[in-house]
Design a protein around this motif. Structure first.
Motif, PDB file in Angstrom:
ATOM      1  N   LEU A  52     -29.886  42.134 -33.200  1.00  0.00           N
ATOM      2  CA  LEU A  52     -29.442  42.978 -34.262  1.00  0.00           C
ATOM      3  C   LEU A  52     -29.272  41.831 -35.285  1.00  0.00           C
ATOM      4  CD1 LEU A  52     -27.370  45.443 -32.194  1.00  0.00           C
ATOM      5  CD2 LEU A  52     -29.167  45.805 -33.631  1.00  0.00           C
ATOM      6  N   THR A  65     -30.914  42.478 -38.889  1.00  0.00           N
ATOM      7  CA  THR A  65     -29.639  42.798 -40.134  1.00  0.00           C
ATOM      8  C   THR A  65     -30.285  41.637 -41.233  1.00  0.00           C
ATOM      9  OG1 THR A  65     -28.183  43.539 -38.613  1.00  0.00           O
ATOM     10  CG2 THR A  65     -27.572  43.019 -40.968  1.00  0.00           C
ATOM     11  N   MET A 121     -22.351  44.925 -44.648  1.00  0.00           N
ATOM     12  CA  MET A 121     -23.027  44.968 -43.451  1.00  0.00           C
ATOM     13  C   MET A 121     -23.111  43.660 -42.771  1.00  0.00           C
ATOM     14  SD  MET A 121     -26.051  47.088 -41.642  1.00  0.00           S
ATOM     15  CE  MET A 121     -26.483  46.781 -40.037  1.00  0.00           C
ATOM     16  N   THR A 124     -16.200  38.996 -30.835  1.00  0.00           N
ATOM     17  CA  THR A 124     -16.893  39.019 -29.515  1.00  0.00           C
ATOM     18  C   THR A 124     -16.839  37.381 -28.968  1.00  0.00           C
ATOM     19  OG1 THR A 124     -18.956  39.071 -30.299  1.00  0.00           O
ATOM     20  CG2 THR A 124     -18.016  41.079 -29.637  1.00  0.00           C
ATOM     21  N   GLY A 163     -17.527  48.698 -20.557  1.00  0.00           N
ATOM     22  CA  GLY A 163     -16.200  48.755 -21.070  1.00  0.00           C
ATOM     23  C   GLY A 163     -15.970  47.389 -21.934  1.00  0.00           C
ATOM     24  N   ILE A 217     -20.949  42.164 -39.725  1.00  0.00           N
ATOM     25  CA  ILE A 217     -21.658  41.971 -38.403  1.00  0.00           C
ATOM     26  C   ILE A 217     -21.314  40.470 -38.049  1.00  0.00           C
ATOM     27  CG2 ILE A 217     -23.878  40.834 -39.354  1.00  0.00           C
ATOM     28  CD1 ILE A 217     -25.394  42.356 -37.175  1.00  0.00           C
ATOM     29  N   TYR A 232     -11.133  45.143 -32.725  1.00  0.00           N
ATOM     30  CA  TYR A 232     -12.306  45.864 -31.923  1.00  0.00           C
ATOM     31  C   TYR A 232     -13.151  47.043 -32.768  1.00  0.00           C
ATOM     32  CZ  TYR A 232     -10.596  43.639 -27.664  1.00  0.00           C
ATOM     33  OH  TYR A 232     -10.298  43.004 -26.585  1.00  0.00           O
ATOM     34  N   SER A 250     -17.740  49.207 -34.534  1.00  0.00           N
ATOM     35  CA  SER A 250     -18.065  50.616 -35.122  1.00  0.00           C
ATOM     36  C   SER A 250     -17.956  50.585 -36.698  1.00  0.00           C
ATOM     37  CB  SER A 250     -16.666  51.434 -34.811  1.00  0.00           C
ATOM     38  OG  SER A 250     -16.488  51.061 -33.506  1.00  0.00           O
ATOM     39  N   VAL A 257     -22.015  48.980 -23.730  1.00  0.00           N
ATOM     40  CA  VAL A 257     -20.535  48.763 -24.412  1.00  0.00           C
ATOM     41  C   VAL A 257     -19.862  49.973 -23.379  1.00  0.00           C
ATOM     42  CG1 VAL A 257     -19.062  49.403 -26.150  1.00  0.00           C
ATOM     43  CG2 VAL A 257     -20.608  47.983 -26.588  1.00  0.00           C
ATOM     44  N   HIS A 272     -27.201  48.692 -27.080  1.00  0.00           N
ATOM     45  CA  HIS A 272     -25.820  48.128 -27.437  1.00  0.00           C
ATOM     46  C   HIS A 272     -24.926  48.972 -26.804  1.00  0.00           C
ATOM     47  CE1 HIS A 272     -23.887  44.170 -29.131  1.00  0.00           C
ATOM     48  NE2 HIS A 272     -23.379  44.942 -29.827  1.00  0.00           N
ATOM     49  N   MET A 273     -24.643  50.227 -27.370  1.00  0.00           N
ATOM     50  CA  MET A 273     -23.605  51.224 -27.223  1.00  0.00           C
ATOM     51  C   MET A 273     -23.715  51.381 -25.661  1.00  0.00           C
ATOM     52  SD  MET A 273     -22.206  51.754 -29.827  1.00  0.00           S
ATOM     53  CE  MET A 273     -22.171  49.864 -29.808  1.00  0.00           C
ATOM     54  N   ILE A 306     -29.361  49.271 -31.108  1.00  0.00           N
ATOM     55  CA  ILE A 306     -28.058  49.756 -31.167  1.00  0.00           C
ATOM     56  C   ILE A 306     -27.571  50.855 -30.135  1.00  0.00           C
ATOM     57  CG2 ILE A 306     -26.346  51.358 -32.533  1.00  0.00           C
ATOM     58  CD1 ILE A 306     -27.020  49.947 -35.159  1.00  0.00           C
TER      59      ILE A 306
HETATM   60  C1  HEM Z   1     -26.046  46.242 -35.947  1.00  0.00           C
HETATM   61  C2  HEM Z   1     -25.303  45.539 -35.480  1.00  0.00           C
HETATM   62  C3  HEM Z   1     -24.140  45.681 -34.423  1.00  0.00           C
HETATM   63  C4  HEM Z   1     -23.483  46.939 -34.095  1.00  0.00           C
HETATM   64  C5  HEM Z   1     -23.561  48.234 -34.946  1.00  0.00           C
HETATM   65  C6  HEM Z   1     -22.325  46.728 -33.022  1.00  0.00           C
HETATM   66  C7  HEM Z   1     -21.492  47.570 -32.219  1.00  0.00           C
HETATM   67  C8  HEM Z   1     -20.871  47.233 -31.329  1.00  0.00           C
HETATM   68  C9  HEM Z   1     -19.728  48.171 -31.180  1.00  0.00           C
HETATM   69  C10 HEM Z   1     -19.325  49.566 -31.629  1.00  0.00           C
HETATM   70  C11 HEM Z   1     -19.021  47.532 -30.172  1.00  0.00           C
HETATM   71  C12 HEM Z   1     -17.910  48.130 -29.328  1.00  0.00           C
HETATM   72  C13 HEM Z   1     -16.479  47.774 -29.864  1.00  0.00           C
HETATM   73  C14 HEM Z   1     -16.062  46.456 -30.450  1.00  0.00           C
HETATM   74  O1  HEM Z   1     -16.303  45.494 -29.592  1.00  0.00           O
HETATM   75  O2  HEM Z   1     -16.332  46.227 -31.629  1.00  0.00           O
HETATM   76  C15 HEM Z   1     -19.843  46.364 -29.789  1.00  0.00           C
HETATM   77  C16 HEM Z   1     -19.454  45.436 -28.707  1.00  0.00           C
HETATM   78  C17 HEM Z   1     -20.027  44.128 -28.621  1.00  0.00           C
HETATM   79  N1  HEM Z   1     -21.076  43.549 -29.439  1.00  0.00           N
HETATM   80 FE1  HEM Z   1     -21.938  44.429 -30.919  1.00  0.00          FE
HETATM   81  N2  HEM Z   1     -22.569  45.326 -32.792  1.00  0.00           N
HETATM   82  C18 HEM Z   1     -23.591  45.002 -33.476  1.00  0.00           C
HETATM   83  C19 HEM Z   1     -23.813  43.607 -33.561  1.00  0.00           C
HETATM   84  C20 HEM Z   1     -23.599  42.599 -32.763  1.00  0.00           C
HETATM   85  C21 HEM Z   1     -23.944  41.093 -32.715  1.00  0.00           C
HETATM   86  C22 HEM Z   1     -24.575  40.278 -33.753  1.00  0.00           C
HETATM   87  C23 HEM Z   1     -23.336  40.539 -31.418  1.00  0.00           C
HETATM   88  C24 HEM Z   1     -23.216  38.967 -31.248  1.00  0.00           C
HETATM   89  C25 HEM Z   1     -24.209  38.414 -31.221  1.00  0.00           C
HETATM   90  C26 HEM Z   1     -22.813  41.806 -30.722  1.00  0.00           C
HETATM   91  C27 HEM Z   1     -22.096  41.426 -29.440  1.00  0.00           C
HETATM   92  C28 HEM Z   1     -21.459  42.309 -28.903  1.00  0.00           C
HETATM   93  C29 HEM Z   1     -20.849  42.241 -27.777  1.00  0.00           C
HETATM   94  C30 HEM Z   1     -20.951  40.917 -26.696  1.00  0.00           C
HETATM   95  C31 HEM Z   1     -19.860  43.321 -27.255  1.00  0.00           C
HETATM   96  C32 HEM Z   1     -18.873  43.497 -26.214  1.00  0.00           C
HETATM   97  C33 HEM Z   1     -17.536  43.229 -26.802  1.00  0.00           C
HETATM   98  C34 HEM Z   1     -16.595  43.432 -25.775  1.00  0.00           C
HETATM   99  O3  HEM Z   1     -16.797  43.765 -24.538  1.00  0.00           O
HETATM  100  O4  HEM Z   1     -15.362  43.132 -25.703  1.00  0.00           O
HETATM  101  N3  HEM Z   1     -22.676  42.935 -31.426  1.00  0.00           N
HETATM  102  N4  HEM Z   1     -20.601  46.266 -30.456  1.00  0.00           N
END
Ligand code: HEM
Length: 322
Positions: A183, A187, A152, A163, A269, A156, A93, A97, A265, A261-262, A258
């Motif tokens: 994203l 990237t 990076m 996920t 949750g 990613i 998880y 971050s 999140v 996205h945050m 971002i």
């Molecule tokens: C600059 C790129 C990205 C950043 C900074 C980022 C950051 C984060 C962070 C900090 C979280 C919460 C903690 C975690 O689950 O790791 C999160 C959750 C999530 N991210 Fe990203 N993410 C990025 C790219 C992506 C990509 C490429 C995908 C999928 C195509 C994605 C899908 C998700 C999903 C579905 C969650 C929810 C996870 C859960 O509910 O367990 N993210 N992201």
């Protein structure tokens, strides 16, 4: 006679209070001996310097309080930083971050590189050589930016894999997955547009290959490659276009996404790992059990609300660990 208000006397020049010795025999001290409180030195009054130091220590807290009174941000920050996470949360998880941290490193090192880089076909190569050879820590910062881009991209993909394999793309997090996909594309665009900037033989020819590959895409392909080249020929304007995309367009979009996205999140949750079973709260009906399965975080709740929107009061019994 009208009386004028007396000016306040500064604390520093007020003498310590006079201490009258107690009458012999009244303070518990034997006759002929000084009362015990006169034997010890009186507590020292804090000096002007000490007071200034104390005030200095509290200044940041006061300043934050001042800002918080106007922004009411502490409630949001407390909710974000102290939110509950599902049982079974593990090191995988941290990949999101870690990706965020890699992006911040790229942004900070990129700002310093931009101070010395010249986006011109005749000077770009020389400006990179100047950064590497003459600027203090230039080679270090350039190296961090260059290697950081690969870090990076790797992070990613690992985060996306996490996920995907944990099923975090399912309801209600589909939108966060879609934002994640954008994203990912952005990237990759950063990595591609950045590659041309040193303008050496390798980056020149690799970018031509990359643009030609883009041109083979259906329908939009030729338009996309024309847009990237800034015309039908690869040349000096291509470098300016790549620089603008790399420096302004894409980082701005990444920062905005971002943020979204945050927000999601924190709002939704995170998902519990698939091997963690949803716990049925004590005395809950089978319907609540169904509810627990819907949002996939093992507790049937999203930030203190059931997924159907009704608030729940006993956050402690939801099977979540801190
Ligand atoms: C600059 C790129 C990205 C950043 C900074 C980022 C950051 C984060 C962070 C900090 C979280 C919460 C903690 C975690 O689950 O790791 C999160 C959750 C999530 N991210 Fe990203 N993410 C990025 C790219 C992506 C990509 C490429 C995908 C999928 C195509 C994605 C899908 C998700 C999903 C579905 C969650 C929810 C996870 C859960 O509910 O367990 N993210 N992201």
């Amino acid at each position: 006679m009208p009386s004028f208000p007396k000016p306040r006397i500064p604390d520093a020049i007020v003498p310590p209070p006079l201490r009258k010795p107690a009458k012999p025999g009244t303070s518990g001290a034997p006759k002929g001996q000084a009362p015990s409180d006169l034997k010890t030195a009186p507590p020292e009054r804090p000096s002007h310097g000490d007071k200034l130091l104390d005030r200095g220590k509290e200044a940041p807290i006061d300043a934050l309080g001042w800002v918080d009174q106007r922004m009411a941000a502490s409630g949001f920050l407390t909710g974000m930083l102290y939110r509950k996470v599902p049982k079974g949360t593990n090191w995988f998880y941290t990949l999101g971050s870690a990706t965020l941290f890699a992006f911040v490193v790229q942004a900070v090192t990129g700002v310093f590189l931009a101070m010395y880089y010249t986006p011109s076909a005749t000077q770009a190569y020389a400006s990179i050589a100047h950064i590497n050879n003459d600027v203090p820590l230039g080679q270090f910062v350039h190296g961090m930016h260059k290697w950081g881009s690969s870090v990076m991209v790797i992070l990613i993909f690992l985060h996306m894999g996490r996920t995907f394999f944990f099923g975090a793309y399912k309801y209600p997090r589909e939108l966060n997955w879609v934002i994640g996909v954008v994203l990912l594309i952005l990237t990759m665009t950063m990595a591609f547009t950045g590659y041309l900037l040193p303008f050496d033989q390798r980056s020149f020819w690799a970018s031509i290959v990359g643009i030609n590959i883009n041109g083979t895409g259906p329908v939009v392909g030729p338009y996309l490659s024309d847009f990237l080249r800034a015309g039908p020929e690869f040349g000096a304007t291509t470098l300016s276009r790549f620089y603008a995309i790399h420096m302004l367009l894409v980082p701005g979009a990444i920062i905005a996404l971002i943020g979204a996205h945050m927000y999601l999140v924190v709002k939704l949750g995170t998902t519990a790992p698939p091997w963690v079973k949803a716990e049925r709260p004590k005395g809950a009906s089978p319907l609540a059990q169904l509810d627990a399965g819907v949002n996939g975080n093992g507790n049937g709740r999203v930030n203190g609300h059931r997924t159907n929107g009704t608030p729940v009061s006993d956050e402690g019994g939801n099977g979540a660990s801190a």
